[in-house]
Design a protein around this motif. Sequence first.
Motif, mmCIF file in Angstrom:
data_model
loop_
_atom_site.group_PDB
_atom_site.id
_atom_site.type_symbol
_atom_site.label_atom_id
_atom_site.label_comp_id
_atom_site.label_asym_id
_atom_site.label_seq_id
_atom_site.Cartn_x
_atom_site.Cartn_y
_atom_site.Cartn_z
ATOM 1 N N VAL A 4 0.850 -1.190 0.000
ATOM 2 C CA VAL A 4 0.000 0.000 0.000
ATOM 3 C C VAL A 4 0.889 1.244 0.000
ATOM 4 N N THR A 5 0.440 2.306 -0.676
ATOM 5 C CA THR A 5 1.164 3.575 -0.626
ATOM 6 C C THR A 5 0.899 4.258 0.720
ATOM 7 N N GLN A 6 1.557 5.382 0.967
ATOM 8 C CA GLN A 6 1.418 6.075 2.248
ATOM 9 C C GLN A 6 -0.024 6.552 2.458
ATOM 10 N N PHE A 7 -0.423 6.618 3.729
ATOM 11 C CA PHE A 7 -1.757 7.107 4.073
ATOM 12 C C PHE A 7 -1.777 8.639 4.068
ATOM 13 N N HIS A 8 -2.957 9.204 3.807
ATOM 14 C CA HIS A 8 -3.106 10.659 3.851
ATOM 15 C C HIS A 8 -2.634 11.229 5.190
ATOM 16 N N ASN A 9 -2.987 10.558 6.282
ATOM 17 C CA ASN A 9 -2.679 11.120 7.598
ATOM 18 C C ASN A 9 -1.182 11.174 7.879
ATOM 19 N N LEU A 10 -0.383 10.314 7.224
ATOM 20 C CA LEU A 10 1.066 10.350 7.423
ATOM 21 C C LEU A 10 1.650 11.648 6.868
ATOM 22 N N VAL A 11 1.245 12.010 5.662
ATOM 23 C CA VAL A 11 1.745 13.256 5.068
ATOM 24 C C VAL A 11 1.166 14.462 5.804
ATOM 25 N N ASP A 12 -0.067 14.348 6.255
ATOM 26 C CA ASP A 12 -0.661 15.415 7.055
ATOM 27 C C ASP A 12 0.167 15.664 8.316
ATOM 28 N N LYS A 13 0.585 14.589 8.955
ATOM 29 C CA LYS A 13 1.411 14.711 10.159
ATOM 30 C C LYS A 13 2.763 15.344 9.832
ATOM 31 N N LEU A 14 3.358 14.940 8.714
ATOM 32 C CA LEU A 14 4.641 15.500 8.288
ATOM 33 C C LEU A 14 4.524 17.002 8.038
ATOM 34 N N ARG A 42 0.559 -12.889 -3.214
ATOM 35 C CA ARG A 42 0.862 -11.474 -3.421
ATOM 36 C C ARG A 42 -0.217 -10.872 -4.329
ATOM 37 N N VAL A 43 -0.944 -9.897 -3.819
ATOM 38 C CA VAL A 43 -2.025 -9.296 -4.590
ATOM 39 C C VAL A 43 -1.582 -7.944 -5.143
ATOM 40 N N GLU A 44 -2.418 -7.378 -5.996
ATOM 41 C CA GLU A 44 -2.103 -6.099 -6.636
ATOM 42 C C GLU A 44 -1.911 -5.002 -5.597
ATOM 43 N N ASP A 45 -0.953 -4.122 -5.842
ATOM 44 C CA ASP A 45 -0.723 -2.978 -4.966
ATOM 45 C C ASP A 45 -1.983 -2.114 -4.887
ATOM 46 N N PHE A 46 -2.051 -1.335 -3.789
ATOM 47 C CA PHE A 46 -3.163 -0.399 -3.620
ATOM 48 C C PHE A 46 -2.600 0.985 -3.343
ATOM 49 N N CYS A 86 -3.269 7.610 0.183
ATOM 50 C CA CYS A 86 -4.587 6.980 0.109
ATOM 51 C C CYS A 86 -5.292 7.048 1.458
ATOM 52 N N ASP A 87 -6.581 6.808 1.428
ATOM 53 C CA ASP A 87 -7.441 6.836 2.604
ATOM 54 C C ASP A 87 -7.361 5.492 3.314
ATOM 55 N N VAL A 88 -7.029 5.498 4.594
ATOM 56 C CA VAL A 88 -6.835 4.244 5.329
ATOM 57 C C VAL A 88 -8.108 3.404 5.361
ATOM 58 N N ASP A 89 -9.275 4.051 5.399
ATOM 59 C CA ASP A 89 -10.522 3.279 5.433
ATOM 60 C C ASP A 89 -10.778 2.560 4.112
ATOM 61 N N GLU A 90 -10.357 3.168 2.999
ATOM 62 C CA GLU A 90 -10.464 2.483 1.715
ATOM 63 C C GLU A 90 -9.516 1.293 1.651
ATOM 64 N N VAL A 91 -8.353 1.429 2.268
ATOM 65 C CA VAL A 91 -7.416 0.301 2.357
ATOM 66 C C VAL A 91 -8.044 -0.829 3.161
ATOM 67 N N SER A 92 -8.664 -0.491 4.285
ATOM 68 C CA SER A 92 -9.308 -1.502 5.125
ATOM 69 C C SER A 92 -10.418 -2.224 4.365
ATOM 70 N N GLU A 93 -11.188 -1.475 3.568
ATOM 71 C CA GLU A 93 -12.246 -2.098 2.771
ATOM 72 C C GLU A 93 -11.670 -3.127 1.808
ATOM 73 N N THR A 94 -10.522 -2.814 1.226
ATOM 74 C CA THR A 94 -9.875 -3.749 0.301
ATOM 75 C C THR A 94 -9.398 -4.989 1.038
ATOM 76 N N GLU A 151 -4.202 -0.780 -8.234
ATOM 77 C CA GLU A 151 -5.598 -0.517 -7.888
ATOM 78 C C GLU A 151 -5.648 0.780 -7.091
ATOM 79 N N LYS A 152 -6.638 1.615 -7.356
ATOM 80 C CA LYS A 152 -6.661 2.940 -6.739
ATOM 81 C C LYS A 152 -7.937 3.183 -5.940
ATOM 82 N N GLY A 153 -7.764 3.898 -4.823
ATOM 83 C CA GLY A 153 -8.906 4.370 -4.064
ATOM 84 C C GLY A 153 -9.518 5.596 -4.738
#
Length: 254
Positions: A135-145, A186-190, A166-174, A240-242
Amino acid sequence: MKILVTGGTGVLGSSFAALAKENGYEVVLASRNRPSLSPAEWTYLNLETGEGLSTALSGVEVVFHAATSPAKNTEKVDVMGTSLLLEECIKNGVKHFIYPSIVGIDDIPMKYYRAKRSAEAMIMESGTPYSIMRVTQFHNLVDKLISILAKFPICIVPTNLKFQTCDVDEVSETFIQIVKNGPLGRVEDFGGPEILSLKEMYMSWKEQSKVNRVLIPLPYFPGKTFKAFQEGKNTNPLCEKGLHTWEHWIQKKQ
């Protein structure tokens, strides 16, 4: 179905646990410290020592292994801890071991990313049925930075770094869909729906946060790690994209 969530107090672990409960799964959060508010049952687990493993895995069919230690004790938690967890999963006949990993760990020379690669290799070689999704970085990580950078009157930003947050809740849904599908290997990246420079993300954040800071751009920052982020090695435009963009997320956060 009973799911054990390691790192259940973290950003991804808590999001996944709440969604798993909503989907009717029996969920047990495992961590060293009891959460003050929890959507699920809690059990003590110390991955550095293995203490609590046997109890935590009792009756568990699926393990969602979100426990991680990026800044300290990385080797003990992310590598040795994963090894201890896998051994106990094999003893207990766990049917599905799910591991959230990070896009770009093959190309970015960070100690933490090397540990994630080692954990992936152990999982694949363990014989335990598994699914690994990077998974790519979460929105909140860059927000914190950005929040840290913006604490000062002059905000120095390495402007050319690229992110596909990406949105962590969308990651959780996946990941919930992966639970339903069963072990996939190994599944497709998100990743998030767009690739932005840190400067673009900062300008959007500044506008929404009503923060007035003098921006000093750093178009170049030395080192192989920063070069990798400048080249976008932490992104995957074909994954795959949120749906939730950075702009949408920071507007929702206000």
